[in-house]
Enzyme design. Structure first.
Site, PDB file in Angstrom:
ATOM      1  N   ASN A 219      57.229  -8.342  -0.214  1.00 19.43           N
ATOM      2  CA  ASN A 219      58.107  -9.500  -0.394  1.00 19.43           C
ATOM      3  C   ASN A 219      59.333  -9.356   0.507  1.00 19.43           C
ATOM      4  OD1 ASN A 219      59.212 -11.900  -2.079  1.00 19.43           O
ATOM      5  ND2 ASN A 219      60.848 -10.383  -2.216  1.00 19.43           N
ATOM      6  N   GLU A 220      59.536 -10.319   1.371  1.00 16.61           N
ATOM      7  CA  GLU A 220      60.739 -10.430   2.209  1.00 16.61           C
ATOM      8  C   GLU A 220      61.045  -9.152   2.986  1.00 16.61           C
ATOM      9  OE1 GLU A 220      64.040 -11.890  -0.095  1.00 16.61           O
ATOM     10  OE2 GLU A 220      63.223 -13.921  -0.175  1.00 16.61           O
ATOM     11  N   ASN A 291      59.387 -17.935   0.968  1.00 15.23           N
ATOM     12  CA  ASN A 291      60.555 -18.041   0.089  1.00 15.23           C
ATOM     13  C   ASN A 291      61.609 -18.842   0.842  1.00 15.23           C
ATOM     14  OD1 ASN A 291      59.083 -16.239  -1.435  1.00 15.23           O
ATOM     15  ND2 ASN A 291      60.446 -14.505  -1.126  1.00 15.23           N
ATOM     16  N   TYR A 297      71.071 -21.441  -0.293  1.00 18.11           N
ATOM     17  CA  TYR A 297      71.666 -20.492   0.639  1.00 18.11           C
ATOM     18  C   TYR A 297      71.877 -21.096   2.023  1.00 18.11           C
ATOM     19  CZ  TYR A 297      70.629 -16.878  -2.826  1.00 18.11           C
ATOM     20  OH  TYR A 297      70.572 -16.123  -3.968  1.00 18.11           O
ATOM     21  N   TRP A 378      61.656 -20.469  -8.206  1.00 17.98           N
ATOM     22  CA  TRP A 378      62.370 -19.244  -8.565  1.00 17.98           C
ATOM     23  C   TRP A 378      63.510 -19.632  -9.491  1.00 17.98           C
ATOM     24  CZ3 TRP A 378      60.748 -14.519  -8.030  1.00 17.98           C
ATOM     25  CH2 TRP A 378      61.625 -13.456  -8.262  1.00 17.98           C
ATOM     26  N   LYS A 399      69.183 -18.283 -11.429  1.00 18.40           N
ATOM     27  CA  LYS A 399      68.235 -19.310 -10.982  1.00 18.40           C
ATOM     28  C   LYS A 399      67.156 -19.642 -12.015  1.00 18.40           C
ATOM     29  CE  LYS A 399      68.756 -18.046  -6.099  1.00 18.40           C
ATOM     30  NZ  LYS A 399      69.322 -16.695  -6.303  1.00 18.40           N
TER      31      LYS A 399
END
Length: 664
Positions: A219-220, A291, A297, A378, A399
């Site tokens: 992930n990321e 994502n 953001y 999310w 969130k």
């Protein structure tokens, strides 16, 4: 159906035993059976069998999550059971099509779900099966048909429940964001071995669950040199994630060639500052996952659509999903206008209404793109996350659509329930915003009933039908001083679904309009309640305050000439109007101006009230003499036609205002 059984004998040679494989239907009847003799001399062996099932009852997701029971028994010569294993078994075919999305048993099946963390307030990760069952019930009520299990292996309880209820799962290992320390460019042998072990255990423990669709390998890990400083620090070129990803992808394929690998990315295709470079990691797994936090953001909420189109065009043969999207939201913090000012994604100003706005805008884009094989918002529930000082909480990611104690459902939860669930839903938003700042407001109702009627203190405000995205809006509703009871009635097939909220409007706010210009969330004032920026048309919001960041709160500022520095620190500037709904009569208008930068800037403008000049050729720099100093101007105005139009009209530079007070 091919079966492989791994056998181990502590007694040495095996003679005279039989292995019986049976597939039992939901009623316990035998649908298929195979029996064979066992004979081996080694301590371990493998036996294979084939079960023939002429007509299978398929596992069809939430529509029909049919489960067989697969039973393997070892019998001795007298028919005594020596050992046995039994497990739920669903028969289904999953495909991931780059154009049609997710295909279940030959038919397109849109996956819509949430990311799920297994912690909760007062328990951390020490949760019981009953807690997981409660969470699954909450998600199912919202209409979820898929869950992304983030960012580590979850227990058997969630997998068993997913099988039972037809929830499609994305499983993944905890390879998240960083995999080296300090300036190291390569993962250590120990980390590589640990990642391989965790992937092996993830697959071996969960490969027989019908609900599991894919194996997430990371992930990321594509931040590149934009990796946040709170995660790690390095100099020069960032470490390359591709070798580790390639190794994990190969490992997953060797262990389970029947399921695709998957990867969630953060950064490809986003707009960064000059000099920021991110690796392209998506091709290292079978399935793409993005994502993307447009409207939170970075960017605007609706821009998520064009961003996904660009990713899809980049790799048209790879099935693409959205693995995270959303925004923070706090039920104790509110805004009167979600466009009133910039959101504080790292700090305290995280109103519940803005979270709903982002989800409404994001979902409109995601729902319109059938090529997405899945979307996971999310996140299902607020969860612990250190270095965060956000909303009204500390070390909590806000969130979630449900609070950290897993009890309080935020408005956005009901937006999805109205859009995803077949259950009739009527929900008035803003129920947690009880003490209202303005007498005139829009009322929003999430309703999936064919028609919805709104009442204020027993009087009908009209009926709306077939509302877009199931969001019904009654505009410019005038509240009364005291208690305001709003009820919404939705009718479906002769049944009425109702919801009710109470809002309060103080006598002072019934005769006063106080606007914190440029603020998404109104600051606390020494003189009374302010509302967030509202009733504006045009202009841009700004602030003198340096915004918050991870682990760093916003820096408060002192402004000379006022006791309300927090209120007047934000502003609206440009060529803009405030069109304020008021009852007819005479009002006193007080405007507060603050020059945010160096005094003496060329900023001259006029203020017109209902097209008449109220302040002529105002030179703010000359009036304030110094930057960050409040200047107040007042005038009287008569209101007819129920509206006060304040026009801030530039002469040189941009017009500006920091606060507006209008008193009857």
């Amino acid at each position: 159906m091919d079966i492989e059984a791994k056998l181990r004998s502590e007694a040495g040679d095996v003679r005279g035993l039989r292995m019986e494989a049976r597939l039992l239907d939901a009623e316990g009847a035998v649908s298929a059976r195979h029996e064979q003799s066992l004979s081996f001399t080694a301590r371990e062996s493998r036996a294979t069998a084939t079960l023939k099932l002429p007509s299978a009852h398929l596992w069809q997701g939430t529509d029909d999550p049919y489960l067989y029971r697969l039973s393997i028994r070892i019998l001795d010569s007298s028919g005594r059971i020596v050992d046995s294993v039994e497990q739920a078994f669903g028969i289904r075919q999953m495909q991931f099509d780059a154009k049609r999305g997710f295909v279940l048993n030959g038919k397109p099946y849109r996956l819509r779900g949430v990311g799920y963390h297994q912690d909760r307030e007062d328990k951390g990760w020490a949760i019981a099966t009953a807690d997981v069952e409660q969470d699954v019930a909450t998600m199912r009520e919202m209409g979820v048909n898929s869950i992304r299990l983030t960012h580590y292996q979850h227990g058997q309880a969630i997998h068993d429940l997913a099988d039972r209820y037809g929830l499609v799962l994305w499983d993944e290992i905890p390879l998240v964001s960083a995999w080296t320390l300090g300036d190291a460019k390569d993962a250590t042998p120990g980390l590589i071995a640990n990642a391989r072990q965790q992937l092996s255990e993830l697959i071996r423990q969960n490969e027989h669950h019908a609900s599991v669709a894919s194996w997430g390998i990371a992930n990321e890990v594509d931040f590149g040199n934009s990796l946040p400083a709170f995660l790690t620090s390095f100099t020069g070129a960032p470490p390359d994630p591709l070798p580790l990803l390639k190794a994990l992808n190969r490992k997953a394929k060797a262990l389970d060639p029947s399921r695709p690998t998957a990867l969630a990315t953060c950064c490809e295709g986003r707009l960064f500052a000059p000099g920021v470079e991110v690796p392209i990691t998506a091709p290292e797994a079978d399935l793409g996952g993005a994502n993307r936090y447009f409207g939170w953001y970075y960017g605007k909420p609706h821009e998520v659509g064009s961003s996904l189109d660009a990713l899809h065009a980049q790799r048209p043969a790879q099935a693409l999903s959205v693995t995270e999207y959303g925004a923070g939201g706090t039920t104790t913090i509110h805004t009167d206008n979600v466009l009133g000012g910039p959101v504080d994604s790292r700090g305290r100003a995280q109103p519940e209404e803005y979270q709903s706005y982002v989800h409404e805008q994001n979902w409109a884009q995601l729902a319109a793109r059938p090529y997405l094989w899945a979307t996971w918002l999310w996140v299902g529930f607020d969860f612990a996350s250190t270095v965060r000082s956000e909303g009204d909480a500390q070390d909590i990611n806000t969130k979630g659509l449900v609070s950290f104690d897993h009890k309080l459902r935020k408005d956005a939860y009901y937006f999805y329930k109205a859009n995803w669930s077949e259950e009739a839903t009527v929900h008035i938003t803003g129920r947690h915003y009880t003490d209202r700042a303005y007498a005139v407001t829009d009322v929003r109702v999430y309703s999936n009933t064919p028609s919805t009627q709104l009442f204020l203190n027993g009087k009908s405000l009209g009926t709306l039908a077939s509302c877009k995205q199931h969001v019904c809006v009654w505009q410019n509703v005038r509240l009364v001083a005291g208690t305001n009871v709003l009820t919404a009635h939705g009718s479906i097939q002769g049944t009425t679904i109702k919801d009710r909220v109470e809002w309060r409007l103080s006598p002072a706010m019934a005769r006063t309009v106080r606007i914190d210009s440029g603020a998404l969330v109104a600051a606390k004032s020494a003189i009374g309640l302010y509302g967030s920026d509202n009733f504006f048309e045009g202009g841009e919001a700004g602030s003198i305050v340096e915004p918050a960041d991870f682990g760093k709160p916003a820096t408060p500022i002192s402004i000379a000439g006022t006791s309300d520095s927090a209120v007047v620190a934000t502003y609206r500037e440009g060529d803009f109007h405030y069109r304020i709904p008021l009852e007819n009569g005479r009002y006193r208008v007080k405007l507060t101006f603050v020059e945010p930068s160096v005094a003496g800037n060329a900023r001259r403008f006029s203020v017109l009230a209902n097209n008449r000049v109220a302040i002529d050729d105002f030179d703010l720099g000359n009036a304030s003499r110094a930057a960050k100093t409040a200047v107040v101007r007042s005038f009287s105005v008569a209101v007819a036609g129920g509206l006060l139009d304040l026009h801030f009209k530039p002469i040189t530079g941009q017009a500006i205002v920091s606060a507006i007070d209008v008193v009857r």
